[in-house]
Scaffold this active site. Structure first.
Site, PDB file in Angstrom:
ATOM      1  N   ASP A  59       1.109  -1.229  -0.133  1.00  0.00           N
ATOM      2  CA  ASP A  59       0.466   0.182   0.122  1.00  0.00           C
ATOM      3  C   ASP A  59       0.860   1.552  -0.421  1.00  0.00           C
ATOM      4  O   ASP A  59       0.840   2.446   1.010  1.00  0.00           O
ATOM      5  CB  ASP A  59      -0.913  -0.059   0.907  1.00  0.00           C
ATOM      6  CG  ASP A  59      -1.303  -1.035   1.980  1.00  0.00           C
ATOM      7  OD1 ASP A  59      -2.198  -2.054   0.615  1.00  0.00           O
ATOM      8  OD2 ASP A  59      -1.913  -1.463   2.333  1.00  0.00           O
ATOM      9  N   ASN A  71     -17.769  -6.557   0.292  1.00  0.00           N
ATOM     10  CA  ASN A  71     -16.843  -5.586   0.598  1.00  0.00           C
ATOM     11  C   ASN A  71     -16.990  -4.548   1.180  1.00  0.00           C
ATOM     12  O   ASN A  71     -16.833  -4.363   2.045  1.00  0.00           O
ATOM     13  CB  ASN A  71     -15.346  -6.271   0.699  1.00  0.00           C
ATOM     14  CG  ASN A  71     -15.725  -8.129   1.150  1.00  0.00           C
ATOM     15  OD1 ASN A  71     -16.012  -8.955  -0.413  1.00  0.00           O
ATOM     16  ND2 ASN A  71     -15.267  -8.881   1.852  1.00  0.00           N
ATOM     17  N   GLU A  90     -11.392  -0.843  -3.914  1.00  0.00           N
ATOM     18  CA  GLU A  90     -11.050  -0.019  -2.632  1.00  0.00           C
ATOM     19  C   GLU A  90      -9.796   0.924  -3.047  1.00  0.00           C
ATOM     20  O   GLU A  90      -9.580   0.661  -4.300  1.00  0.00           O
ATOM     21  CB  GLU A  90     -10.358  -1.587  -1.550  1.00  0.00           C
ATOM     22  CG  GLU A  90      -9.067  -2.176  -2.550  1.00  0.00           C
ATOM     23  CD  GLU A  90      -8.547  -3.491  -0.884  1.00  0.00           C
ATOM     24  OE1 GLU A  90      -9.550  -3.112   0.076  1.00  0.00           O
ATOM     25  OE2 GLU A  90      -7.831  -4.015  -1.463  1.00  0.00           O
ATOM     26  N   HIS A 134      -2.637  -1.386  -5.392  1.00  0.00           N
ATOM     27  CA  HIS A 134      -2.970   0.091  -4.102  1.00  0.00           C
ATOM     28  C   HIS A 134      -1.883   1.067  -4.414  1.00  0.00           C
ATOM     29  O   HIS A 134      -0.775   0.865  -3.804  1.00  0.00           O
ATOM     30  CB  HIS A 134      -2.594  -0.004  -2.380  1.00  0.00           C
ATOM     31  CG  HIS A 134      -2.667   0.132  -1.520  1.00  0.00           C
ATOM     32  ND1 HIS A 134      -4.311   0.128  -0.728  1.00  0.00           N
ATOM     33  CD2 HIS A 134      -2.704   1.430  -2.052  1.00  0.00           C
ATOM     34  CE1 HIS A 134      -5.034   1.303  -0.409  1.00  0.00           C
ATOM     35  NE2 HIS A 134      -3.158   2.137  -0.780  1.00  0.00           N
ATOM     36  N   ARG A 161       4.978  -8.245  -0.523  1.00  0.00           N
ATOM     37  CA  ARG A 161       3.899  -7.489  -1.194  1.00  0.00           C
ATOM     38  C   ARG A 161       5.512  -6.340  -1.501  1.00  0.00           C
ATOM     39  O   ARG A 161       5.285  -5.331   0.145  1.00  0.00           O
ATOM     40  CB  ARG A 161       3.079  -6.934  -1.065  1.00  0.00           C
ATOM     41  CG  ARG A 161       1.663  -7.801  -0.983  1.00  0.00           C
ATOM     42  CD  ARG A 161       0.751  -7.505  -0.723  1.00  0.00           C
ATOM     43  NE  ARG A 161       0.311  -6.671   0.856  1.00  0.00           N
ATOM     44  CZ  ARG A 161      -1.258  -6.628   0.976  1.00  0.00           C
ATOM     45  NH1 ARG A 161      -1.842  -6.402   0.471  1.00  0.00           N
ATOM     46  NH2 ARG A 161      -0.811  -6.289   2.660  1.00  0.00           N
TER      47      ARG A 161
END
Length: 333
Positions: free
Chosen positions: A24, A167, A204, A268, A302
């Site tokens: 992120d 979600n 998101e 992200h 990640r």
């Protein structure tokens, strides 16, 4: 040659991964010439900041801990996706946090929070908790980002509407100040295409970039394994941004797993600019392997990555494919 691409004005070289084990990622280039970096750490227990004169130097820069999770209460677990912004002479960090050992109808119990710092260097000074961003529903919410357009500050974020299956959807609102929403909160997008609904129904991680008379919002979709990918919304800069009808949603993923380059689950992202500010750069995370043991959320690898954002002649962003890991310093984006 792809004649639909505008020619780059510089040749930006990045060694990827940019910063390992930082999901992120958020990079902001300030007027002081520094790039400021923050991201989710694998322990999900704190917010780190670092800065450097060059994007590539962020990995080797000193790290400051801006804030650490509480021992109990609504800010005591799963500290996710911080972003740092400079607004009206002060620094703000937006992030999501959950309550330890608690869930909201089987989902993580995240809400969005804001920190403030009036130091000229955000790696110094004191971060003050401004509290939770209160939204229409007291439900799972995260990934707040903010931008200003024509003297109005907006917040864009992901949230669970209890009346909608799935979600999280993407929402937008005007703001009264950097931690308070004002007026109507509208839904811009919900998971509806097959590539948005693999494993989880997710929209998101919104990120905003303005160019060529339009405002674009990239976002991430599906589960956080190799199915994770990015979508795109766009609106005319002269339109009413709080009218959902102003926004057009791409019907396909604009950035996704690529087996050939060995990059899996890219998403992200955020946007920044090159050192000479002639190129747009996007920063994102991805893994360099496909198979994961256990819940992919807890796989730490990640890594934050960087590459140049291209633009088509009709003014739309072209993300291309996630580039392979760098082998040496001759690898170019």
């Amino acid at each position: 040659m792809n004649n639909n691409l505008e020619k780059s004005t510089i040749s930006e070289v990045f060694m990827n991964p940019l910063v390992e084990q930082r999901a992120d990622p958020w990079v902001y280039k300030h007027t002081d010439g520094y790039y400021y970096f923050t991201a989710s750490v694998p322990e999900f227990d704190r917010i780190e900041l670092r800065r450097a004169r060059r994007i590539q130097e962020l990995n080797a820069s000193d790290v400051a801990v801006a804030w650490t999770k509480h021992k109990e209460g609504p800010m005591s677990s799963h500290i996710w996706a911080p972003e740092i912004h400079f607004i009206h002479g002060k620094w703000y960090i937006y992030f999501a946090a959950a309550r330890s050992g608690d869930t909201d109808n089987g989902m993580f119990d995240h809400r969005m929070f804001v920190l403030e710092n009036d130091s000229s260097n955000p790696l110094e000074g004191t971060w003050i908790e401004k509290g939770q961003i209160v939204t229409k529903w007291d439900s799972f919410s995260l990934d707040a980002t903010t931008f200003e357009h024509r003297d109005i500050r907006y917040l864009v974020w992901a949230q669970k509407d209890p009346a909608i299956a799935g979600n999280s959807n993407l929402y937008m609102s005007a703001m009264a100040n950097p931690w308070t929403l004002q007026g109507e909160q509208v839904m811009l997008s919900k998971p509806e295409f097959a590539w948005e609904t693999i494993g989880f129904l997710v929209n998101e991680g919104p990120a905003v970039i303005r160019k060529n008379g339009r405002i674009f919002i990239s976002y991430s979709a599906s589960a956080t394994d190799y199915n994770y990918c990015m979508g795109l919304l766009s609106a005319d800069e002269n339109s009413d941004l709080l009218d959902p009808a102003s926004w057009t949603k791409a019907g396909h993923a604009v950035f996704q797993t690529n087996d050939e380059t060995g990059q899996y689950g890219p998403g992200h992202n955020c946007f920044t600019v090159s050192e000479d500010e002639t190129e747009d750069i996007f920063i994102y995370h991805a893994r360099n392997y496909k198979e994961i043991n256990g819940d992919p959320l807890y796989d730490p690898n990640r890594h934050a990555r960087a590459q140049v954002l291209k633009w088509s002649h009709d003014g739309a962003p072209l993300f291309g494919i996630p580039v392979r890991d760098s082998k040496d310093d001759t690898v170019q984006i």
